[in-house]
Write a protein that holds these residues in place. Structure first.
Motif, PDB file in Angstrom:
ATOM      1  N   ILE A  61       0.870  -1.180   0.000  1.00  0.00           N
ATOM      2  CA  ILE A  61       0.000   0.000   0.000  1.00  0.00           C
ATOM      3  C   ILE A  61       0.905   1.227   0.000  1.00  0.00           C
ATOM      4  O   ILE A  61       1.776   1.360   0.866  1.00  0.00           O
ATOM      5  CB  ILE A  61      -0.921   0.048   1.229  1.00  0.00           C
ATOM      6  N   THR A  62       0.695   2.114  -0.962  1.00  0.00           N
ATOM      7  CA  THR A  62       1.454   3.360  -1.036  1.00  0.00           C
ATOM      8  C   THR A  62       0.537   4.516  -0.651  1.00  0.00           C
ATOM      9  O   THR A  62      -0.548   4.664  -1.219  1.00  0.00           O
ATOM     10  CB  THR A  62       2.024   3.588  -2.447  1.00  0.00           C
ATOM     11  N   LEU A  63       0.981   5.305   0.318  1.00  0.00           N
ATOM     12  CA  LEU A  63       0.212   6.447   0.802  1.00  0.00           C
ATOM     13  C   LEU A  63       0.797   7.722   0.193  1.00  0.00           C
ATOM     14  O   LEU A  63       1.986   8.022   0.392  1.00  0.00           O
ATOM     15  CB  LEU A  63       0.274   6.507   2.326  1.00  0.00           C
ATOM     16  N   VAL A  64      -0.027   8.459  -0.538  1.00  0.00           N
ATOM     17  CA  VAL A  64       0.426   9.657  -1.244  1.00  0.00           C
ATOM     18  C   VAL A  64      -0.387  10.866  -0.782  1.00  0.00           C
ATOM     19  O   VAL A  64      -1.617  10.862  -0.891  1.00  0.00           O
ATOM     20  CB  VAL A  64       0.289   9.495  -2.772  1.00  0.00           C
ATOM     21  N   ILE A  65       0.303  11.874  -0.255  1.00  0.00           N
ATOM     22  CA  ILE A  65      -0.336  13.129   0.149  1.00  0.00           C
ATOM     23  C   ILE A  65      -0.010  14.130  -0.953  1.00  0.00           C
ATOM     24  O   ILE A  65       1.084  14.699  -1.008  1.00  0.00           O
ATOM     25  CB  ILE A  65       0.174  13.592   1.523  1.00  0.00           C
ATOM     26  N   ASP A  66      -0.946  14.327  -1.857  1.00  0.00           N
ATOM     27  CA  ASP A  66      -0.672  14.946  -3.151  1.00  0.00           C
ATOM     28  C   ASP A  66       0.085  16.263  -3.087  1.00  0.00           C
ATOM     29  O   ASP A  66       1.004  16.499  -3.861  1.00  0.00           O
ATOM     30  CB  ASP A  66      -1.973  15.170  -3.923  1.00  0.00           C
ATOM     31  N   ARG A  67      -0.303  17.158  -2.179  1.00  0.00           N
ATOM     32  CA  ARG A  67       0.263  18.507  -2.172  1.00  0.00           C
ATOM     33  C   ARG A  67       1.376  18.697  -1.138  1.00  0.00           C
ATOM     34  O   ARG A  67       1.804  19.831  -0.904  1.00  0.00           O
ATOM     35  CB  ARG A  67      -0.847  19.541  -1.964  1.00  0.00           C
ATOM     36  N   ASN A  68       1.846  17.618  -0.535  1.00  0.00           N
ATOM     37  CA  ASN A  68       3.000  17.744   0.355  1.00  0.00           C
ATOM     38  C   ASN A  68       4.270  17.953  -0.467  1.00  0.00           C
ATOM     39  O   ASN A  68       4.344  17.533  -1.630  1.00  0.00           O
ATOM     40  CB  ASN A  68       3.133  16.505   1.231  1.00  0.00           C
ATOM     41  N   PRO A  69       5.302  18.560   0.123  1.00  0.00           N
ATOM     42  CA  PRO A  69       6.550  18.774  -0.616  1.00  0.00           C
ATOM     43  C   PRO A  69       7.176  17.477  -1.142  1.00  0.00           C
ATOM     44  O   PRO A  69       7.756  17.468  -2.226  1.00  0.00           O
ATOM     45  CB  PRO A  69       7.463  19.440   0.428  1.00  0.00           C
ATOM     46  N   ALA A  70       7.082  16.402  -0.367  1.00  0.00           N
ATOM     47  CA  ALA A  70       7.486  15.067  -0.821  1.00  0.00           C
ATOM     48  C   ALA A  70       6.222  14.208  -0.729  1.00  0.00           C
ATOM     49  O   ALA A  70       5.901  13.682   0.338  1.00  0.00           O
ATOM     50  CB  ALA A  70       8.606  14.509   0.035  1.00  0.00           C
ATOM     51  N   PRO A  71       5.468  14.067  -1.813  1.00  0.00           N
ATOM     52  CA  PRO A  71       4.120  13.493  -1.738  1.00  0.00           C
ATOM     53  C   PRO A  71       4.053  12.046  -1.262  1.00  0.00           C
ATOM     54  O   PRO A  71       3.073  11.669  -0.606  1.00  0.00           O
ATOM     55  CB  PRO A  71       3.600  13.626  -3.171  1.00  0.00           C
ATOM     56  N   MET A  72       5.042  11.212  -1.597  1.00  0.00           N
ATOM     57  CA  MET A  72       4.951   9.824  -1.161  1.00  0.00           C
ATOM     58  C   MET A  72       5.283   9.745   0.329  1.00  0.00           C
ATOM     59  O   MET A  72       6.436   9.807   0.739  1.00  0.00           O
ATOM     60  CB  MET A  72       5.884   8.901  -1.940  1.00  0.00           C
ATOM     61  N   ALA A  73       4.252   9.607   1.155  1.00  0.00           N
ATOM     62  CA  ALA A  73       4.452   9.591   2.598  1.00  0.00           C
ATOM     63  C   ALA A  73       5.064   8.287   3.060  1.00  0.00           C
ATOM     64  O   ALA A  73       5.963   8.272   3.899  1.00  0.00           O
ATOM     65  CB  ALA A  73       3.119   9.824   3.311  1.00  0.00           C
ATOM     66  N   ALA A  74       4.571   7.167   2.525  1.00  0.00           N
ATOM     67  CA  ALA A  74       5.069   5.865   2.957  1.00  0.00           C
ATOM     68  C   ALA A  74       4.610   4.792   1.983  1.00  0.00           C
ATOM     69  O   ALA A  74       3.556   4.916   1.343  1.00  0.00           O
ATOM     70  CB  ALA A  74       4.564   5.529   4.361  1.00  0.00           C
ATOM     71  N   LYS A  75       5.423   3.744   1.892  1.00  0.00           N
ATOM     72  CA  LYS A  75       5.025   2.537   1.176  1.00  0.00           C
ATOM     73  C   LYS A  75       5.141   1.376   2.142  1.00  0.00           C
ATOM     74  O   LYS A  75       6.192   1.152   2.737  1.00  0.00           O
ATOM     75  CB  LYS A  75       5.902   2.295  -0.049  1.00  0.00           C
ATOM     76  N   PHE A  76       4.050   0.654   2.309  1.00  0.00           N
ATOM     77  CA  PHE A  76       3.996  -0.477   3.227  1.00  0.00           C
ATOM     78  C   PHE A  76       4.001  -1.776   2.426  1.00  0.00           C
ATOM     79  O   PHE A  76       3.162  -1.969   1.537  1.00  0.00           O
ATOM     80  CB  PHE A  76       2.733  -0.419   4.084  1.00  0.00           C
ATOM     81  N   GLU A  77       4.941  -2.649   2.746  1.00  0.00           N
ATOM     82  CA  GLU A  77       4.976  -3.990   2.158  1.00  0.00           C
ATOM     83  C   GLU A  77       4.405  -4.956   3.190  1.00  0.00           C
ATOM     84  O   GLU A  77       4.852  -4.974   4.341  1.00  0.00           O
ATOM     85  CB  GLU A  77       6.409  -4.387   1.797  1.00  0.00           C
TER      86      GLU A  77
END
Length: 272
Positions: free
Chosen positions: A85-101
């Motif tokens: 599951i990849t969590l993306v916060i679109d308008r954050n400076p680094a949008p990819m918040a976390a990727k969970f395996e």
């Protein structure tokens, strides 16, 4: 026709333009198509309404610690499983918040954590299933300034707690014989975003955060996380998994300065 009467259409036209103001460019811009290209290589995505749920408050009380829960919505009869599951916060400076395996045998169905949200934004959860397909769900969150908000602890206190880990378990409603467990891992770490300012020197504090976390029961993978600057101070993960009968639960975390933190606990006696 009087002069006033002749001017009425013109006044109405001007009022129309006044009240129909154009949408600001920042609000009209949608970063998501570009993020699909940058993060997922433009892979096709399907509607994830029946696959992955994402829950966040519509209006955050504190933009620096916004709760988020990711939940599998797959039917028990579905032969597929969620790989990541990849969590993306679109308008954050680094949008990819976390990727969970997710461990292949751990059957993780729910993950909760806390994130920073820097602007009013869509937040996407993208699940990759064992069939190789991507499924996406989203919510909208009203919050701002989370990535630049001052740290909750001073530098000395944060340094004294650096890498300290705690493991907790929670009672479940299932019968005692159930192997489903609910647990929580907490890690002492400032998780500096690189956008926060030292209140004394007025200089920006360099980015310094947990970027890898691996959780196992004995040596069997349960959950791993690739984290970014959007994960809040003192990273905190709460999750469900299915026990394989292991006696020890282990955690290993790494940060961007190369520190490695390890700990393990007796599954029947969790704690510090």
């Amino acid at each position: 026709m009087t002069g006033c009467t002749r001017r009425l259409p013109l006044i109405a036209l001007l009022l129309g333009f006044t009240f129909a103001a154009p949408v600001p460019a920042e609000e009209a811009y949608d970063p998501w198509p570009g993020l699909v290209q940058d993060i997922f290589g433009n892979r096709p995505m399907k509607d994830g309404g029946d696959v992955i749920g994402i829950e966040m408050p519509y209006r955050a009380e504190d933009a620096a610690i916004v709760p988020v829960t990711l939940r599998s919505k797959l039917s028990p009869a579905d032969s597929r499983r969620i790989r990541s599951i990849t969590l993306v916060i679109d308008r954050n400076p680094a949008p990819m918040a976390a990727k969970f395996e997710l461990g292949p045998d751990a059957n993780v169905t729910e993950i909760s954590t806390r994130v920073r949200v820097n602007n009013y934004t869509d937040v996407h959860a993208v699940a990759e299933l064992s069939d190789g397909q991507l499924y996406v769900s989203k919510v909208y969150v009203k919050a701002s300034g989370g990535c630049s908000a001052p740290a909750g602890k001073n530098a000395e206190e944060a340094n004294n707690r650096l890498g300290q880990m705690r493991y907790r378990q929670f009672a479940r409603e299932e019968a005692p014989a159930s192997r489903v467990r609910e647990a929580q891992i907490m890690i002492g770490h400032p998780n500096n975003s690189g956008l926060q300012m030292d209140q004394v020197t007025q200089l920006y504090i360099p980015a310094f955060f947990i970027n890898q976390l691996k959780l196992t029961q004995d040596d069997s993978p349960v959950l791993s996380m690739e984290g970014g600057i959007s994960i809040s101070e003192d990273p905190n993960l709460r999750f469900t998994y299915v026990s394989n009968g292991a006696k020890r639960f282990r955690a290993e975390a790494k940060d961007t300065d190369g520190h490695v933190f390890r700990n393990e606990w007796d599954v029947e006696k969790p704690g510090t």
